[in-house]
Design an enzyme around this catalytic site. Structure first.
Site, mmCIF file in Angstrom:
data_model
loop_
_atom_site.group_PDB
_atom_site.id
_atom_site.type_symbol
_atom_site.label_atom_id
_atom_site.label_comp_id
_atom_site.label_asym_id
_atom_site.label_seq_id
_atom_site.Cartn_x
_atom_site.Cartn_y
_atom_site.Cartn_z
ATOM 1 N N THR A 24 -4.085 5.621 3.215
ATOM 2 C CA THR A 24 -2.802 6.120 2.734
ATOM 3 C C THR A 24 -2.908 6.754 1.358
ATOM 4 O O THR A 24 -2.096 7.618 1.012
ATOM 5 C CB THR A 24 -1.765 4.978 2.709
ATOM 6 O OG1 THR A 24 -1.852 4.248 3.934
ATOM 7 C CG2 THR A 24 -0.359 5.506 2.566
ATOM 8 N N LYS A 74 0.834 -1.219 0.000
ATOM 9 C CA LYS A 74 0.000 0.000 0.000
ATOM 10 C C LYS A 74 0.861 1.259 0.000
ATOM 11 O O LYS A 74 0.436 2.298 -0.532
ATOM 12 C CB LYS A 74 -0.974 -0.009 1.170
ATOM 13 C CG LYS A 74 -0.327 0.027 2.564
ATOM 14 C CD LYS A 74 -0.168 1.423 3.114
ATOM 15 C CE LYS A 74 0.583 1.434 4.432
ATOM 16 N NZ LYS A 74 0.793 2.802 4.954
#
Length: 329
Positions: free
Chosen positions: A245, A188
């Site tokens: 994120t 990620k």
């Protein structure tokens, strides 16, 4: 578990020390920087990495890893590329069977190893666990509601750790899939750089949503190839962390992508940042690992090529959009 040692005095380590203190544990926080140790002990603040947050008086900062020898639980929060050296330094003080929770997100450059593999090589007598999920340090330190994944091969151990560190605003969900939890956290960060590029180039919300979705497909393929479970990365440590994120410029990794998308160099994008954007170091490791497993990761590949200076941002975007049409699943 009555005491915890936190290895790493950055923003995330300090926030987790605050969580442990709120959970009623005695906390010893190790930091490399003498100014961090001094400020925490004297003024109850990590002014360098987490300014403005009043830290609990039970947190005792130290620059000596030997001071963590007697704790019941270790949270290893050193950055991924520094974790091996930090754990090796702690090795003389490890008691066999001590739980060590890996809180760094990344893949080790060069060796292409997950953090649990690094732990197995450096502290083979430790009991490993992984903590991962959508969690900005400043929000966690401030006591805002947060949910994370706490994974261990021994789910009984994961449950005991979860009980020890849980608070009314910090909720760990137990999993038995450490590999899935680690893969989600590592990939990620790379995808967040890509989302930052999309934002920096002004490509729109539709492109942003598409990139998160197709990036999640890459993340899932790699996690499963490594031996993780698709169900795990569909939870907090994968999809949840990815959404956070990739959706806020407060993300260190997304902020790097934003700068790249606006035409800045990588050096300029990283200039002046105290905290490490793990995706920068993890991108080439992720792509190399994926190639070795014969897993397609075109978005991660594009990010790695941009970071290495092998392709320009516009060329990478054009190449992704020109890929042959295919079925979604």
């Amino acid at each position: 578990m009555r005491s915890a040692g936190v290895v790493g005095g950055g923003a995330w380590g300090t926030a987790l020390a605050q969580v442990c203190a709120r959970a009623g544990l005695a906390v010893v926080l190790w930091a490399r920087e003498a100014e961090v140790v001094g400020a925490i002990n004297a003024r109850r603040e990590n002014a360098l990495f987490l300014p403005g947050v009043a830290l609990d008086p039970v947190i005792n900062a130290t620059a000596n890893l030997a001071d963590l020898a007697a704790v019941d639980l270790i949270l290893a929060v050193a950055p991924a590329q520094h974790l091996r050296a930090t754990l090796e330094a702690f090795a003389p003080h490890l008691r066999p069977g001590l739980p060590v929770v890996l809180c760094a997100k990344g893949i080790e450059a060069g060796s292409l190893k997950l953090m649990s593999e690094v732990l197995a090589e450096t502290l083979p007598d430790a009991e490993p666990a992984v903590l991962s999920g959508p969690s900005f340090a400043a929000e966690v330190a401030a006591g805002l509601p947060t949910a994370v994944t706490l994974a261990a091969a021994d789910t009984g151990l994961a449950g005991r750790i979860a009980q020890a560190i849980a608070t009314p605003t910090f909720r760990p969900y137990v999993s038995g899939d450490m590999i899935g939890a680690e893969a989600g956290g590592a990939v990620k960060n790379v995808l967040a750089i890509a989302c930052g590029v999309v934002e920096g180039k002004g490509l729109g919300r539709s492109a942003h949503a598409a990139l998160i979705t197709r990036g999640f497909a890459e993340l899932t393929r790699l996690a499963v190839a490594l031996g993780g479970e698709a169900e795990t990365v569909a939870g907090l440590c994968g999809l949840g962390d990815l959404v956070l994120t990739c959706s806020s410029p407060r993300s260190r990794n997304m902020s790097v992508g934003l700068a790249l998308g606006r035409g800045e160099s990588l050096e300029a994008a990283l200039a002046g940042k105290l905290s490490i954007a793990e995706g920068v170091a993890s991108a080439p490791a992720v792509t190399a690992l994926a190639r070795g497993l014969d897993v397609e990761t075109p978005i991660c590949d594009a990010v790695a090529a941009i970071l290495a200076g092998e392709t320009a941002v516009d060329a990478a975007i054009a190449a992704l959009l020109a890929r042959p049409l295919r079925a979604e699943a």
